[in-house]
Scaffold this active site. Structure first.
Site, PDB file in Angstrom:
ATOM      1  N   GLU A 269      -5.826  -4.406   5.936  1.00 32.91           N
ATOM      2  CA  GLU A 269      -5.943  -3.019   6.091  1.00 32.91           C
ATOM      3  C   GLU A 269      -5.372  -2.283   4.693  1.00 32.91           C
ATOM      4  O   GLU A 269      -4.437  -2.518   4.209  1.00 32.91           O
ATOM      5  CB  GLU A 269      -5.526  -2.381   7.378  1.00 32.91           C
ATOM      6  CG  GLU A 269      -5.783  -3.216   8.633  1.00 32.91           C
ATOM      7  CD  GLU A 269      -7.236  -3.218   8.860  1.00 32.91           C
ATOM      8  OE1 GLU A 269      -8.045  -2.287   8.416  1.00 32.91           O
ATOM      9  OE2 GLU A 269      -7.734  -4.002   9.364  1.00 32.91           O
TER      10      GLU A 269
ATOM     11  N   HIS B 146       2.986  -0.745  23.528  1.00 29.59           N
ATOM     12  CA  HIS B 146       3.148  -2.214  24.122  1.00 29.59           C
ATOM     13  C   HIS B 146       4.175  -2.609  23.864  1.00 29.59           C
ATOM     14  O   HIS B 146       4.735  -3.392  25.046  1.00 29.59           O
ATOM     15  CB  HIS B 146       1.834  -3.125  23.292  1.00 29.59           C
ATOM     16  CG  HIS B 146       0.731  -2.574  23.266  1.00 29.59           C
ATOM     17  ND1 HIS B 146      -0.014  -2.159  24.630  1.00 29.59           N
ATOM     18  CD2 HIS B 146      -0.258  -2.179  22.286  1.00 29.59           C
ATOM     19  CE1 HIS B 146      -1.294  -1.799  24.482  1.00 29.59           C
ATOM     20  NE2 HIS B 146      -1.610  -1.919  23.154  1.00 29.59           N
TER      21      HIS B 146
ATOM     22  N   HIS C 245      -1.494  -5.598  16.448  1.00 30.41           N
ATOM     23  CA  HIS C 245      -1.067  -5.957  17.857  1.00 30.41           C
ATOM     24  C   HIS C 245       0.407  -6.177  18.107  1.00 30.41           C
ATOM     25  O   HIS C 245       1.258  -6.407  16.815  1.00 30.41           O
ATOM     26  CB  HIS C 245      -1.960  -7.442  18.008  1.00 30.41           C
ATOM     27  CG  HIS C 245      -1.590  -8.377  17.420  1.00 30.41           C
ATOM     28  ND1 HIS C 245      -2.618  -9.050  16.597  1.00 30.41           N
ATOM     29  CD2 HIS C 245      -0.266  -9.161  17.017  1.00 30.41           C
ATOM     30  CE1 HIS C 245      -1.899 -10.146  15.719  1.00 30.41           C
ATOM     31  NE2 HIS C 245      -0.489 -10.144  15.978  1.00 30.41           N
TER      32      HIS C 245
ATOM     33  N   HIS D 257      -1.335 -16.348  11.734  1.00 33.63           N
ATOM     34  CA  HIS D 257       0.083 -16.097  11.584  1.00 33.63           C
ATOM     35  C   HIS D 257       0.820 -16.512  12.992  1.00 33.63           C
ATOM     36  O   HIS D 257      -0.012 -16.592  13.851  1.00 33.63           O
ATOM     37  CB  HIS D 257       0.662 -14.863  11.268  1.00 33.63           C
ATOM     38  CG  HIS D 257       0.262 -13.704  12.214  1.00 33.63           C
ATOM     39  ND1 HIS D 257      -1.031 -13.330  12.332  1.00 33.63           N
ATOM     40  CD2 HIS D 257       0.776 -13.203  13.156  1.00 33.63           C
ATOM     41  CE1 HIS D 257      -1.315 -12.313  13.060  1.00 33.63           C
ATOM     42  NE2 HIS D 257      -0.173 -12.340  13.720  1.00 33.63           N
TER      43      HIS D 257
ATOM     44  N   HIS E 147      -3.012  -0.759  27.695  1.00 34.04           N
ATOM     45  CA  HIS E 147      -4.131   0.280  27.328  1.00 34.04           C
ATOM     46  C   HIS E 147      -4.402   1.352  28.210  1.00 34.04           C
ATOM     47  O   HIS E 147      -4.488   0.892  29.584  1.00 34.04           O
ATOM     48  CB  HIS E 147      -5.235  -0.369  26.671  1.00 34.04           C
ATOM     49  CG  HIS E 147      -4.996  -0.919  25.304  1.00 34.04           C
ATOM     50  ND1 HIS E 147      -5.933  -1.953  24.854  1.00 34.04           N
ATOM     51  CD2 HIS E 147      -4.269  -0.621  24.346  1.00 34.04           C
ATOM     52  CE1 HIS E 147      -5.345  -2.327  23.634  1.00 34.04           C
ATOM     53  NE2 HIS E 147      -4.636  -1.323  23.208  1.00 34.04           N
TER      54      HIS E 147
ATOM     55  N   ASP F  76       0.685  -1.139  -0.115  1.00 35.07           N
ATOM     56  CA  ASP F  76       0.052   0.125   0.038  1.00 35.07           C
ATOM     57  C   ASP F  76       0.925   1.229   0.170  1.00 35.07           C
ATOM     58  O   ASP F  76       0.342   2.329  -0.273  1.00 35.07           O
ATOM     59  CB  ASP F  76      -0.948   0.041   1.389  1.00 35.07           C
ATOM     60  CG  ASP F  76      -1.842  -1.148   1.361  1.00 35.07           C
ATOM     61  OD1 ASP F  76      -1.897  -1.793   0.266  1.00 35.07           O
ATOM     62  OD2 ASP F  76      -2.246  -1.461   2.437  1.00 35.07           O
TER      63      ASP F  76
ATOM     64  N   GLU G 150      -2.198  -7.036   7.182  1.00 34.67           N
ATOM     65  CA  GLU G 150      -1.987  -6.376   5.680  1.00 34.67           C
ATOM     66  C   GLU G 150      -3.547  -6.427   5.013  1.00 34.67           C
ATOM     67  O   GLU G 150      -3.306  -5.833   3.829  1.00 34.67           O
ATOM     68  CB  GLU G 150      -1.022  -7.569   5.036  1.00 34.67           C
ATOM     69  CG  GLU G 150      -0.737  -7.211   3.666  1.00 34.67           C
ATOM     70  CD  GLU G 150      -0.133  -5.971   3.456  1.00 34.67           C
ATOM     71  OE1 GLU G 150      -0.902  -4.817   2.943  1.00 34.67           O
ATOM     72  OE2 GLU G 150       1.050  -5.790   3.702  1.00 34.67           O
TER      73      GLU G 150
ATOM     74  N   HIS H 288       1.247   3.663  18.666  1.00 31.26           N
ATOM     75  CA  HIS H 288       0.520   2.964  19.785  1.00 31.26           C
ATOM     76  C   HIS H 288       1.047   1.581  19.810  1.00 31.26           C
ATOM     77  O   HIS H 288       1.496   1.089  21.123  1.00 31.26           O
ATOM     78  CB  HIS H 288      -0.896   2.922  19.265  1.00 31.26           C
ATOM     79  CG  HIS H 288      -1.881   1.988  20.264  1.00 31.26           C
ATOM     80  ND1 HIS H 288      -2.744   2.329  21.011  1.00 31.26           N
ATOM     81  CD2 HIS H 288      -1.903   0.694  20.210  1.00 31.26           C
ATOM     82  CE1 HIS H 288      -3.581   1.608  21.700  1.00 31.26           C
ATOM     83  NE2 HIS H 288      -2.909   0.458  21.511  1.00 31.26           N
ATOM     84  N   GLU H 289       1.191   0.606  18.988  1.00 27.21           N
ATOM     85  CA  GLU H 289       1.736  -0.667  19.256  1.00 27.21           C
ATOM     86  C   GLU H 289       3.055  -0.787  19.678  1.00 27.21           C
ATOM     87  O   GLU H 289       3.607  -1.480  20.549  1.00 27.21           O
ATOM     88  CB  GLU H 289       1.809  -1.352  17.745  1.00 27.21           C
ATOM     89  CG  GLU H 289       0.476  -1.571  17.137  1.00 27.21           C
ATOM     90  CD  GLU H 289      -0.517  -2.174  17.928  1.00 27.21           C
ATOM     91  OE1 GLU H 289      -0.251  -3.014  18.703  1.00 27.21           O
ATOM     92  OE2 GLU H 289      -1.672  -1.774  17.943  1.00 27.21           O
TER      93      GLU H 289
ATOM     94  N   ASP I  38       7.651  -7.965  19.358  1.00 25.94           N
ATOM     95  CA  ASP I  38       7.257  -7.804  18.271  1.00 25.94           C
ATOM     96  C   ASP I  38       6.015  -7.198  17.577  1.00 25.94           C
ATOM     97  O   ASP I  38       5.175  -7.213  18.472  1.00 25.94           O
ATOM     98  CB  ASP I  38       7.364  -9.223  17.414  1.00 25.94           C
ATOM     99  CG  ASP I  38       8.511 -10.081  17.478  1.00 25.94           C
ATOM    100  OD1 ASP I  38       9.780  -9.384  17.740  1.00 25.94           O
ATOM    101  OD2 ASP I  38       8.632 -11.057  17.180  1.00 25.94           O
TER     102      ASP I  38
ATOM    103  N   ASP J 174      16.131  -6.737  17.957  1.00 23.39           N
ATOM    104  CA  ASP J 174      15.391  -7.191  19.081  1.00 23.39           C
ATOM    105  C   ASP J 174      14.069  -7.411  18.892  1.00 23.39           C
ATOM    106  O   ASP J 174      13.479  -8.123  19.430  1.00 23.39           O
ATOM    107  CB  ASP J 174      15.492  -5.939  20.288  1.00 23.39           C
ATOM    108  CG  ASP J 174      17.033  -5.863  20.845  1.00 23.39           C
ATOM    109  OD1 ASP J 174      17.610  -6.914  20.998  1.00 23.39           O
ATOM    110  OD2 ASP J 174      17.476  -4.649  20.815  1.00 23.39           O
TER     111      ASP J 174
ATOM    112  N   ASP K 233     -23.838  36.253  21.228  1.00 21.61           N
ATOM    113  CA  ASP K 233     -22.345  35.609  21.318  1.00 21.61           C
ATOM    114  C   ASP K 233     -22.214  34.504  20.814  1.00 21.61           C
ATOM    115  O   ASP K 233     -21.015  34.160  20.260  1.00 21.61           O
ATOM    116  CB  ASP K 233     -21.741  36.013  22.935  1.00 21.61           C
ATOM    117  CG  ASP K 233     -21.949  37.422  23.555  1.00 21.61           C
ATOM    118  OD1 ASP K 233     -21.675  38.371  22.908  1.00 21.61           O
ATOM    119  OD2 ASP K 233     -22.361  37.285  24.733  1.00 21.61           O
TER     120      ASP K 233
END
Length: 489
Positions: free
Chosen positions: A203, A224, A187, A169, A230, A125, A201, A220-221, A196, A159, A449
């Site tokens: 999306e 984590h 995630h 997966h 969260h 994409d 994919e 965001h990920e 990790d 790492d 106003d």
């Protein structure tokens, strides 16, 4: 300590019986199935809970729904009502919202500050260079506020591994699955499980807001990956659902900063101000808990408080005063406030008038002789425009107030002691205007106003008072303090 993802696997595929749903919400069988899956994935039973405990138990499921409602700041009913279901349908992160995981220095943080990462593959994409740029900037969100560093290396020595995958997966010791387009976007694993990060994919990933913005989701990920759970505070980066916002004006929420610094401490040269490569201070489309500002925030319950503008936006009600804005969401308990520039960075000063065209998802903002059209916090192309393009005479220098009448499909625009009616369907001013405000709204002795159309009534704000006007009977039905919307007396 087991990760949230392992906890989801242990829960298995259960069949929950949901509480009785009010008929008025018109929840379908598909909605119920979606809710069951959502609660199993993101509000799993504590480890060791027998599987049969939740089968057919309405009380247990009501508790799960209450948990979810409380986490998201919704009205806690224990029922699968429309606001709850709408929240469940939003795109979000795949990490559960509850569990025994806590921000502990010893177990859920990396043992060193210099970390490496590798991009295993690239989404078709986006151009590979744009993917690398989004990932690098997402890491920079966290390195700007901690002593952490992140270096891109070859896969064999990294790492943290970053990859785009679809469907089922495997990573580390866990089998995981994405759900196709929408729903779960990505995630990541916590430090004790390798850190990790996986991106669905299915999306459509983008460097802007024409698809799902990779930078926002990656930032965001990576929270984590570094050990953060969260957050239940709407507007934080670590809030579970995806909130499209301008990636170029992003700024990390104070709650995110406090939590990550609890794990790793502040940067070595911490001056509490963070800049991008062009030395332009980054600004956030969400409100920090205590946003920095050049002037003190007005006292919301000051009996003399007046507002510059009032408008709706996607079910919320916005109140503008000087350079500040308050947001009332009927589904949330707390009132948010912050500088207007945190939501619209290009608007540094106060908004003087505003109104929403709900069916077009457009909010118009007026300031001086210019006005802007915006969807959420994204200014639309071609704006700002001059107010005189709407048909105002040159003598009008600014708009004091505006409201859209949903019944007539007309927008009333107030300036000085006069007002105009703008036909939204014809995109033109109506004949016979301007008219004197006192002629059609007797009882208001000064200028308007701010103005709002709400539940079939006009609310005209003048000074510290608001006048409730029945638009059908053409008469005022009450006068209250302007800040009575906030429970002030």
């Amino acid at each position: 300590m087991q990760s949230f993802f392992l906890r989801v696997v242990l829960c298995g595929a259960l069949s929950f019986a949901l509480p009785i749903i009010p008929e008025t919400d018109q929840i379908t069988k598909g909605d119920t199935q979606l809710a069951e899956k959502y609660l199993h994935n993101y509000y799993p039973e504590p480890e060791g809970t027998p599987v049969l405990r939740s089968k057919g138990n309405n009380n247990e499921m009501a508790d799960k729904i209450r948990q979810m409602q409380e986490f998201f700041g919704l009205k806690v009913t224990g029922q699968l009502d429309s606001p709850t279901l709408n929240e469940m349908k939003k795109p979000r992160c795949g990490v559960p919202d509850i569990g025994e995981f806590r921000a502990a220095r010893t177990l859920n943080r990396w043992p060193r500050n210099d970390l490496t990462y590798s991009i295993q593959n690239y989404t078709p994409d986006m151009e590979p260079a744009d993917v690398e740029d989004a990932i690098e900037r997402a890491w920079k969100v966290w390195s700007d506020v901690t002593p952490l560093t992140f270096t891109k290396v070859s896969p064999d020595s990294a790492d943290i591994l970053i990859s785009f995958v679809a469907g089922y997966h495997r990573s580390n010791r866990f089998d995981r699955a994405f759900d196709g387009y929408g729903g779960e976007l990505a995630h990541a694993f916590f430090p004790s499980f390798g850190g990790d990060a996986h991106f669905d994919e299915d999306e459509y990933w983008a460097k802007d807001l024409k698809g799902t913005n990779l930078f926002l989701v990656a930032a965001h990920e990576f929270g984590h990956t570094l050990g953060l759970q969260h957050s239940s505070i709407w507007g934080t980066l670590m809030f579970p659902t995806y909130v499209p916002s301008n990636p170029q004006t992003f700024r990390l929420h104070e709650d995110d900063i406090n939590r990550i610094q609890y794990l790793y401490g502040p940067p070595e040269n911490d001056n509490d101000v963070y800049f991008n490569d062009d030395d332009d201070q980054l600004e956030s489309p969400q409100f920090p808990t205590n946003s920095p500002a050049e002037e003190p925030s007005p006292d919301l319950c000051d009996p003399h408080l007046s507002f510059d503008a009032v408008a709706t936006l996607r079910g919320e009600t916005l109140f503008f005063k000087d350079s500040f804005m308050w947001r009332i969401n009927p589904q949330r308990r707390n009132i948010e406030k912050g500088p207007t520039s945190d939501f619209w960075p290009v608007l540094k000063g106060g908004i003087e008038a505003a109104y929403e065209l709900e069916d077009k998802d457009i909010l118009f903002l007026f300031k001086g002789q210019r006005y802007w059209a915006t969807r959420a916090n994204i200014i639309q192309p071609g704006y700002p425009k001059n107010i005189h393009t709407l048909g105002f005479p040159n003598s009008v220098k600014k708009i004091d107030a505006a409201l859209f009448d949903k019944d007539t499909k007309r927008t009333l625009l107030f300036s000085g002691d006069e007002y105009w009616s703008y036909d939204e369907a014809q995109n033109s001013m109506e004949n016979g205007y301007p008219r004197k405000i006192t002629s059609d709204f007797p009882g208001i002795s000064s200028t308007v106003d701010a103005a709002l159309h709400h539940n079939g009534h006009f609310y005209l704000f003048s000074g510290s008072k608001q006048y409730k006007f029945d638009s059908k009977q053409k008469r005022f039905t009450g006068i209250k303090k302007s800040n009575s919307w906030f429970g002030c007396r």
